[in-house]
Design an enzyme around this catalytic site. Structure first.
Site, PDB file in Angstrom:
ATOM      1  N   ARG A 227     -32.438 -17.130  -2.060  1.00 23.54           N
ATOM      2  CA  ARG A 227     -33.219 -15.935  -1.743  1.00 23.54           C
ATOM      3  C   ARG A 227     -33.607 -15.983  -0.271  1.00 23.54           C
ATOM      4  NH1 ARG A 227     -31.375 -14.101  -5.632  1.00 23.54           N
ATOM      5  NH2 ARG A 227     -32.390 -13.310  -7.516  1.00 23.54           N
ATOM      6  N   GLU A 255     -33.962  -7.492   2.575  1.00 27.30           N
ATOM      7  CA  GLU A 255     -32.704  -6.968   2.030  1.00 27.30           C
ATOM      8  C   GLU A 255     -32.922  -5.534   1.596  1.00 27.30           C
ATOM      9  OE1 GLU A 255     -30.842  -9.251  -1.081  1.00 27.30           O
ATOM     10  OE2 GLU A 255     -30.864 -11.066   0.125  1.00 27.30           O
ATOM     11  N   HIS A 274     -25.554 -10.316  -0.145  1.00 26.55           N
ATOM     12  CA  HIS A 274     -26.038 -10.734  -1.481  1.00 26.55           C
ATOM     13  C   HIS A 274     -24.993 -10.433  -2.561  1.00 26.55           C
ATOM     14  CE1 HIS A 274     -29.881 -11.489  -4.053  1.00 26.55           C
ATOM     15  NE2 HIS A 274     -28.786 -11.934  -4.656  1.00 26.55           N
TER      16      HIS A 274
HETATM   17  N1  LIG Z   1     -26.799 -15.146  -4.163  1.00 27.63           N
HETATM   18  C1  LIG Z   1     -26.765 -14.726  -5.414  1.00 27.63           C
HETATM   19  O1  LIG Z   1     -26.111 -13.734  -5.757  1.00 27.63           O
HETATM   20  C2  LIG Z   1     -27.505 -15.518  -6.454  1.00 27.63           C
HETATM   21  C3  LIG Z   1     -26.963 -15.580  -7.752  1.00 27.63           C
HETATM   22  C4  LIG Z   1     -27.619 -16.342  -8.702  1.00 27.63           C
HETATM   23  C5  LIG Z   1     -28.804 -17.006  -8.379  1.00 27.63           C
HETATM   24  N2  LIG Z   1     -29.322 -16.903  -7.121  1.00 27.63           N
HETATM   25  C6  LIG Z   1     -30.586 -17.603  -6.772  1.00 27.63           C
HETATM   26  O2  LIG Z   1     -30.389 -19.009  -6.919  1.00 27.63           O
HETATM   27  C7  LIG Z   1     -31.529 -19.563  -7.559  1.00 27.63           C
HETATM   28  C8  LIG Z   1     -31.145 -20.854  -8.274  1.00 27.63           C
HETATM   29  O3  LIG Z   1     -30.300 -20.533  -9.361  1.00 27.63           O
HETATM   30  P1  LIG Z   1     -29.891 -21.622 -10.471  1.00 27.63           P
HETATM   31  O4  LIG Z   1     -29.208 -20.862 -11.533  1.00 27.63           O
HETATM   32  O5  LIG Z   1     -29.222 -22.793  -9.843  1.00 27.63           O
HETATM   33  O6  LIG Z   1     -31.348 -22.074 -10.977  1.00 27.63           O
HETATM   34  P2  LIG Z   1     -31.720 -23.296 -11.926  1.00 27.63           P
HETATM   35  O7  LIG Z   1     -30.551 -23.748 -12.717  1.00 27.63           O
HETATM   36  O8  LIG Z   1     -32.968 -22.907 -12.626  1.00 27.63           O
HETATM   37  O9  LIG Z   1     -32.040 -24.501 -10.887  1.00 27.63           O
HETATM   38  C9  LIG Z   1     -33.074 -24.434  -9.983  1.00 27.63           C
HETATM   39  C10 LIG Z   1     -33.197 -25.754  -9.244  1.00 27.63           C
HETATM   40  O10 LIG Z   1     -34.191 -25.570  -8.242  1.00 27.63           O
HETATM   41  C11 LIG Z   1     -35.073 -26.672  -8.298  1.00 27.63           C
HETATM   42  N3  LIG Z   1     -36.401 -26.284  -7.820  1.00 27.63           N
HETATM   43  C12 LIG Z   1     -37.275 -25.399  -8.349  1.00 27.63           C
HETATM   44  N4  LIG Z   1     -38.409 -25.361  -7.619  1.00 27.63           N
HETATM   45  C13 LIG Z   1     -38.240 -26.246  -6.623  1.00 27.63           C
HETATM   46  C14 LIG Z   1     -39.058 -26.692  -5.551  1.00 27.63           C
HETATM   47  N5  LIG Z   1     -40.302 -26.209  -5.389  1.00 27.63           N
HETATM   48  N6  LIG Z   1     -38.549 -27.618  -4.718  1.00 27.63           N
HETATM   49  C15 LIG Z   1     -37.302 -28.119  -4.894  1.00 27.63           C
HETATM   50  N7  LIG Z   1     -36.487 -27.749  -5.894  1.00 27.63           N
HETATM   51  C16 LIG Z   1     -36.954 -26.840  -6.734  1.00 27.63           C
HETATM   52  C17 LIG Z   1     -35.126 -27.082  -9.759  1.00 27.63           C
HETATM   53  O11 LIG Z   1     -35.641 -28.403  -9.803  1.00 27.63           O
HETATM   54  P3  LIG Z   1     -35.732 -29.267 -11.159  1.00 27.63           P
HETATM   55  O12 LIG Z   1     -34.297 -29.559 -11.510  1.00 27.63           O
HETATM   56  O13 LIG Z   1     -36.474 -30.490 -10.778  1.00 27.63           O
HETATM   57  O14 LIG Z   1     -36.416 -28.389 -12.154  1.00 27.63           O
HETATM   58  C18 LIG Z   1     -33.652 -26.919 -10.122  1.00 27.63           C
HETATM   59  O15 LIG Z   1     -32.933 -28.081  -9.783  1.00 27.63           O
HETATM   60  C19 LIG Z   1     -32.005 -18.432  -8.489  1.00 27.63           C
HETATM   61  O16 LIG Z   1     -33.378 -18.578  -8.826  1.00 27.63           O
HETATM   62  C20 LIG Z   1     -31.729 -17.191  -7.680  1.00 27.63           C
HETATM   63  O17 LIG Z   1     -32.862 -16.870  -6.892  1.00 27.63           O
HETATM   64  C21 LIG Z   1     -28.680 -16.184  -6.149  1.00 27.63           C
END
Ligand SMILES: NC(=O)c1ccc[n+]([C@@H]2O[C@H](COP(=O)([O-])OP(=O)(O)OC[C@H]3O[C@@H](n4cnc5c(N)ncnc54)[C@H](OP(=O)(O)O)[C@@H]3O)[C@@H](O)[C@H]2O)c1
Length: 311
Positions: A227, A255, A274
């Protein structure tokens, strides 16, 4: 009770006909089509699970008023920020974790390879028919720090390792193979590529600030596929203008990026609008998840992707 549960109907509401087609028919489950705007279909008062459209800006109060039986809102995106605090009490929020992870990780890898192998420079040369052979950097032997060890982070690590990169994962909780965020100050200076793949939460807002960027070594690449609000844009612009760092950004703050925003012309910065999760066919992945969740809800099984305390 047994007869009741056998006859019980679960009603889900999906945003368009394509969604209904992909979800298909399911025993005991009625599928309504409504995107929450304008006049509602008959039976909307029976809706148990509401699925808003992918890019729907949340203005759900009026829609929720018509769904007194609602128990679950299933989003199609991994990010949930715009919906926080908007759900009626007791309604569970689930996200689309896993739906867009593969394609978003793929774009991060594409951005890293493109930056290291200088594809934008070669494309510019191609446009004026110039055959300009120069050596470029490569991934082999590079140390890549992936902040976020969830769906996207793990997929990025799994893709980069076979190409010779040494990947370090960081998340909230340290565990085997994963470092905690507290270790970032020590880790940043020894990695040439840093990828941001964490959700936007109060803890992660502007986590990539002046100090974070200053700790990255000269010549390093920042990749943000999470994000835009995780990065202090002004601080990043300063690093790009001085040509100390380069960036690949699929997400920006704000955005859409306004036409006169300085990021467009910042040196060594490649932007995509995005599009990480949006490869063709995402609907099939998304509505397969909806189908699975509807069956779980109907059968009284544990739902997947329930949005937890991080938010
Ligand atoms: N560009 C795009 O089109 C697109 C598409 C999809 C998603 N996204 C973004 O990518 C993000 C991540 O997606 P995901 O599916 O990988 O999520 P996810 O599977 O829920 O994984 C999130 C990771 O972030 C870590 N995390 C959360 N809070 C944190 C903090 N304060 N400091 C350090 N690490 C932290 C979590 O740690 P733990 O493992 O310790 O819980 C976990 O490892 C989404 O929330 C979304 O905003 C963007």
């Amino acid at each position: 009770v047994c007869a009741d549960s056998l006859e019980r109907v679960t009603t889900i509401c999906v945003p368009d006909e394509q969604a209904r087609e992909i979800v298909g028919s399911l025993d005991g489950i009625d599928v309504l089509v409504w995107n929450g705007k304008g006049s509602a279909p008959d039976l909307v008062s029976a809706v148990d699970m509401f699925v808003p459209g992918y890019s729907t800006e949340p203005d759900p109060a009026a829609a929720f008023e018509q769904m007194p039986a609602l128990s679950v809102v299933q989003l199609l995106s991994a990010g949930v920020e715009p919906w926080l605090g908007l759900l009626p009490p007791g309604v569970v929020l689930c996200n689309g974790r896993g739906v867009h992870g593969g394609s978003t990780a793929e774009l991060a890898v594409a951005g890293i390879l493109s930056a290291l192998r200088e594809l934008p420079k070669f494309h510019v040369a191609q446009l004026s028919h110039r055959w300009e052979r120069t050596s470029t950097d490569g991934l082999d032997g590079k140390r890549v720090l992936v902040v976020g060890a969830g769906d996207i982070g793990a997929r990025i690590a799994a893709s980069l390792t076979p190409l010779g990169a040494e990947v370090t994962l960081v998340a909230r909780r340290a565990r085997e193979g994963v470092h905690a965020t507290g270790e970032l100050p020590a880790l940043l200076p020894v990695h040439q590529v840093v990828v941001i793949a964490v959700p936007h939460t109060p803890d992660t807002e502007r986590m990539v600030d002046v100090a974070f960027l200053a700790a990255m070594p000269a010549g390093a690449l920042l990749v943000n596929v999470a994000r835009g609000s995780l990065v202090d844009t002004e601080a990043l612009l300063a690093e790009l203008r001085s040509q100390r760092l380069s960036a690949f950004l699929d997400v920006t703050d704000p955005e859409p990026l306004p036409p006169d925003h300085p990021l467009w012309d910042a040196p060594n910065c490649v932007l995509t609008p995005h599009v990480g999760g949006g490869t063709r066919g995402w609907q099939r992945r998304a509505y397969r998840l909806v189908r699975e969740q509807a069956m779980r809800l109907h059968n009284g099984d544990r739902l997947q992707n329930v949005v937890g305390e991080a938010y």
